[in-house]
Design a protein around this motif. Structure first.
Motif, PDB file in Angstrom:
ATOM      1  N   ARG A   1       5.396  -5.279  -2.464  1.00 40.53           N
ATOM      2  CA  ARG A   1       4.368  -5.615  -1.479  1.00 40.53           C
ATOM      3  C   ARG A   1       3.303  -4.528  -1.547  1.00 40.53           C
ATOM      4  NH1 ARG A   1       6.405  -6.375   4.441  1.00 40.53           N
ATOM      5  NH2 ARG A   1       7.130  -8.358   3.567  1.00 40.53           N
ATOM      6  N   PRO A   2       2.214  -4.770  -2.302  1.00 39.47           N
ATOM      7  CA  PRO A   2       1.199  -3.722  -2.508  1.00 39.47           C
ATOM      8  C   PRO A   2       0.379  -3.452  -1.249  1.00 39.47           C
ATOM      9  CG  PRO A   2       1.103  -5.413  -4.228  1.00 39.47           C
ATOM     10  CD  PRO A   2       1.958  -5.956  -3.123  1.00 39.47           C
ATOM     11  N   THR A   3      -0.017  -2.210  -1.102  1.00 40.01           N
ATOM     12  CA  THR A   3      -0.921  -1.778  -0.047  1.00 40.01           C
ATOM     13  C   THR A   3      -2.026  -0.936  -0.673  1.00 40.01           C
ATOM     14  OG1 THR A   3       0.859  -1.725   1.593  1.00 40.01           O
ATOM     15  CG2 THR A   3      -1.141  -0.504   2.112  1.00 40.01           C
TER      16      THR A   3
ATOM     17  N   SER B   1       3.146   0.535  -3.135  1.00 39.66           N
ATOM     18  CA  SER B   1       3.836  -0.686  -2.747  1.00 39.66           C
ATOM     19  C   SER B   1       5.228  -0.357  -2.233  1.00 39.66           C
ATOM     20  CB  SER B   1       3.935  -1.665  -3.928  1.00 39.66           C
ATOM     21  OG  SER B   1       4.704  -1.109  -4.975  1.00 39.66           O
ATOM     22  N   LYS B   2       5.763  -1.315  -1.494  1.00 37.73           N
ATOM     23  CA  LYS B   2       7.136  -1.252  -0.999  1.00 37.73           C
ATOM     24  C   LYS B   2       7.924  -2.367  -1.670  1.00 37.73           C
ATOM     25  CE  LYS B   2       9.925  -1.611   3.213  1.00 37.73           C
ATOM     26  NZ  LYS B   2       9.895  -1.804   4.688  1.00 37.73           N
ATOM     27  N   HIS B   3       9.104  -2.032  -2.161  1.00 35.32           N
ATOM     28  CA  HIS B   3       9.917  -3.046  -2.832  1.00 35.32           C
ATOM     29  C   HIS B   3      10.693  -3.841  -1.786  1.00 35.32           C
ATOM     30  CE1 HIS B   3      11.692  -4.682  -6.519  1.00 35.32           C
ATOM     31  NE2 HIS B   3      12.790  -4.825  -5.789  1.00 35.32           N
ATOM     32  N   ILE B   4      10.487  -5.148  -1.760  1.00 38.29           N
ATOM     33  CA  ILE B   4      11.101  -6.010  -0.762  1.00 38.29           C
ATOM     34  C   ILE B   4      12.493  -6.463  -1.205  1.00 38.29           C
ATOM     35  CG2 ILE B   4      10.828  -8.104   0.594  1.00 38.29           C
ATOM     36  CD1 ILE B   4       8.845  -5.846   1.205  1.00 38.29           C
ATOM     37  N   GLY B   5      12.658  -6.747  -2.493  1.00 38.78           N
ATOM     38  CA  GLY B   5      13.976  -7.124  -2.996  1.00 38.78           C
ATOM     39  C   GLY B   5      14.265  -8.595  -2.875  1.00 38.78           C
TER      40      GLY B   5
END
Length: 275
Positions: free
Chosen positions: A78-80, A177-181
């Motif tokens: 999830r890119p920011t 980004s945060k990895h959502i999985g």
């Protein structure tokens, strides 16, 4: 005793299975410190300056310019994008906007974040942010879902007075980004990530192998050379497989426990006298 041992073994299996899932859900690591962050921006999609996730790029320009950067984003991320524009000492009211496009140059909507902001007269800087939706490994052709590949960042002013046109500004941009999985996993994957020039590269590789003239050793040109640190994922693995296995183990334990509780002592029931 057997039931206790079975539960103990199951808890150990759950711990071992959940370990990779926990590691997989951590935020993406920043690139190594020896990579130098860019100090300029492109003026179009084709000349966008490539940055890695975690890098803070800087650039200088004039009010009214279009500033472009590009970065890679893979499935499950999830890119920011954060941007800070430092304005000149004397200026009137200005409105700045941050836009993000995918590899097909489709503008992606922001889940949340201040994508457009207005800076009053004399304001030293303005900060913008855009949190995209989670990148999917596969989507229907008619959908506008974000897909793995190159993402473009465009920063520009969308509202100003003519007296401010051409004033010098400086900008800072960072993408992470945060990895959502497995929560965002889908049953499918793209054949190739949406990276500019990757189709040309595939055709050149195929032509070189078919010709058999030894030109296959030449590296085909690709318009974008950036990719995630660990390469593009194949799209088939996610921690959803881990939790599916955990659910299967729990279901098996529930069946064993239910059988142990309902089967009785195994002794025949006492026959009443005179029966």
């Amino acid at each position: 005793m057997r039931l206790t041992r079975a539960f103990g073994a199951a808890l150990l299996a759950l711990g071992l299975a959940a370990a990779p899932a926990a590691a997989d859900s951590s935020p993406s690591a920043s690139p190594s410190g020896d990579s130098k962050a860019p100090t300029q921006a492109g003026t179009s999609f084709r000349t966008a300056t490539e940055i890695e996730q975690g890098q803070q790029a800087t650039a200088t320009g004039s009010t009214g310019d279009y500033l472009y950067w590009s970065f890679p984003a893979d499935a499950g991320q999830r890119p920011t994008v954060h941007a800070t524009v430092k304005l000149p000492d004397k200026h009137t009211t200005q409105t700045w906007q941050l836009d993000v496009y995918d590899g097909l140059r489709r503008r992606q909507s922001c889940q949340y974040g201040a994508q457009t902001r207005t800076a009053g007269a004399g304001t030293p800087s303005v900060e913008l942010a855009c949190v995209l939706r989670t990148v999917r490994a596969w989507a229907e052709p008619w959908a506008n879902d974000p897909l793995p590949g190159t993402y473009y960042v465009r920063l520009t002013v969308v509202g100003l007075q003519s007296s401010d046109l051409g004033l010098p500004v400086s900008a800072e941009v960072k993408a992470d980004s945060k990895h959502i999985g497995g929560a965002a996993a889908v049953d499918g994957s793209l054949a190739k990530p949406l990276v500019p020039g990757i189709a040309v590269k595939s055709q050149q590789e195929k032509g070189a192998s078919d010709s058999g003239d030894g030109s296959a050793t030449k590296k085909p040109a690709v318009l974008s050379s950036i990719e995630p640190d660990d390469g593009w994922s194949s799209g088939w693995w996610s921690d959803r497989w881990v939790w599916t296995g955990i659910g299967a183990v729990l279901a098996a334990l529930a069946g064993i426990g239910g059988y142990a509780l309902t089967r009785g002592s195994g002794r025949p029931s006492r026959v009443p006298p005179g029966a």
